[in-house]
Design an enzyme around this catalytic site. Sequence first.
Site, PDB file in Angstrom:
ATOM      1  N   HIS A   1      86.072   5.057 -11.599  1.00 32.41           N
ATOM      2  CA  HIS A   1      84.882   4.210 -11.432  1.00 32.41           C
ATOM      3  C   HIS A   1      85.226   2.852 -10.826  1.00 32.41           C
ATOM      4  CE1 HIS A   1      82.753   7.237 -13.580  1.00 32.41           C
ATOM      5  NE2 HIS A   1      83.359   6.994 -14.721  1.00 32.41           N
ATOM      6  N   ALA A   2      86.066   2.086 -11.506  1.00 30.66           N
ATOM      7  CA  ALA A   2      86.391   0.745 -11.036  1.00 30.66           C
ATOM      8  C   ALA A   2      87.118   0.795  -9.702  1.00 30.66           C
ATOM      9  CB  ALA A   2      87.233   0.009 -12.081  1.00 30.66           C
TER      10      ALA A   2
ATOM     11  N   CYS B   1      81.472  10.873 -18.059  1.00 27.42           N
ATOM     12  CA  CYS B   1      80.342  10.887 -18.984  1.00 27.42           C
ATOM     13  C   CYS B   1      79.485  12.139 -18.818  1.00 27.42           C
ATOM     14  CB  CYS B   1      79.484   9.641 -18.795  1.00 27.42           C
ATOM     15  SG  CYS B   1      78.993   9.326 -17.096  1.00 27.42           S
TER      16      CYS B   1
END
Length: 453
Positions: A10-11, A42
Amino acid sequence: MKVAVIGCTHAGTAAIVNTAKLYPDAEITVYERNDNISFLSCGIALYVGGMVEDPQGLFYSSPQQLAELGVNTKMRHEVVSVDTDAKTLQARNLETGEVFGDTFDKLIVTTGSWPIVPKFEGSELDNIVLSKNFNHSNTIIEKAQQANHIVVVGAGYIGVELVEAFQLNGKQVTLIDAEDRILSKYLDPEYTDKIEQSLREHGIELALGQKVTRFEGENGKVTKVITDKGTYAADLVIMCIGFRPNTDLLKGQVDMLGNGAIVVDEYMRTSKSDVYAAGDSCAVFYNPTSKHAYIPLATNAVRMGTLVARNLVAPTVKYMGTQGTSGIKIYEDNIAGTGLTETAAKDAGLDAEAVLITDNYRPEFMPTHEPVMLKVVYEKNTRRILGAQIMSKVDLTQSINTISVCIQNSMKMEELAFVDFFFQPHYNKPWNFLNSAGLGALPEVPQRETAHV
């Protein structure tokens, strides 16, 4: 400008894409030890449960897309050492074993987190698996097809979502956790009691307040999970105890919390010049306590990764901190929370009180008017809002985003009571339930008029 990025979920993806767009002349090299990038972990339970049929929908970028931006993405490459003073790194090609060096002007560390895996006796048995990345999810799906008794260890979001998915697929499921309540980091007992009741009504066995001590098996495969209070049959065990920051590369080189989470300032800078970090490898500034804390969430990660790029050359946009806002759907219940629970606030040494209301979310003359349970936690002396939790059969979870903004701006309960919300019978009452919570904690009214001079 030569930019090296370690890790691409993600980051990392957010940092890379924005860096490539903002600095078209930059030479960007990404090191990723897995064979895929940008997996939405998720969504594992949705994938395992069959709700997501095409797993490609759980990826929002690819090496090909990054290449189109001019990024050199080295998949299946693991960075084995970093010298932040010399601005050099050593990387290993996991396919060939070749080790080589590289240099950088700017380093972005987005190495994420990894599941906590205690060394239990019998941990080497087959069919004991983790739940973190895409490969894990495929392993879980494959092994679950042959399993009847599935044990999930860890009653956080991932664990609870997995037991629901397995139960809906006709499995016998046991959920084990050392805490006395499920989701204890996110919700107070008024909520977890109801969720636990729902799980039990669906046939899920809850073994709470129990610590796993060992695994037993036959023919090299797990058959039993042994705790300090019982024994549970298991064809498959999923370990979901929690996560730790994956930051060994920078130990002793940048400031970290005790658990290894990298401390960054509001511009995503570490304590070492030209070294930036974002995502699950970092501590974040937690607004309810005004302290740095470890809160690994995808939302924090994408915000921080985006800000790394914005601040890579010069401080430009500050990070506003986080409230740790999150949500979950368990069977028919829509649940969300932000900030501190009442339990967590007291554990943090805050003199906290709370308002708990249960009301129909819209007028009773409407054809349906499901109840909503809302709890708002606040500091007694300052009356500053610290956190909130909501639960309803109707999806009202976006209201928690509103409370998140209230916490972000240090609002008080009386301000929540009278803030302007619209009224329309399809959606709410003249007093929105958020207003009602604020009204439940108005300050005392003076009994004598104060003389004016």
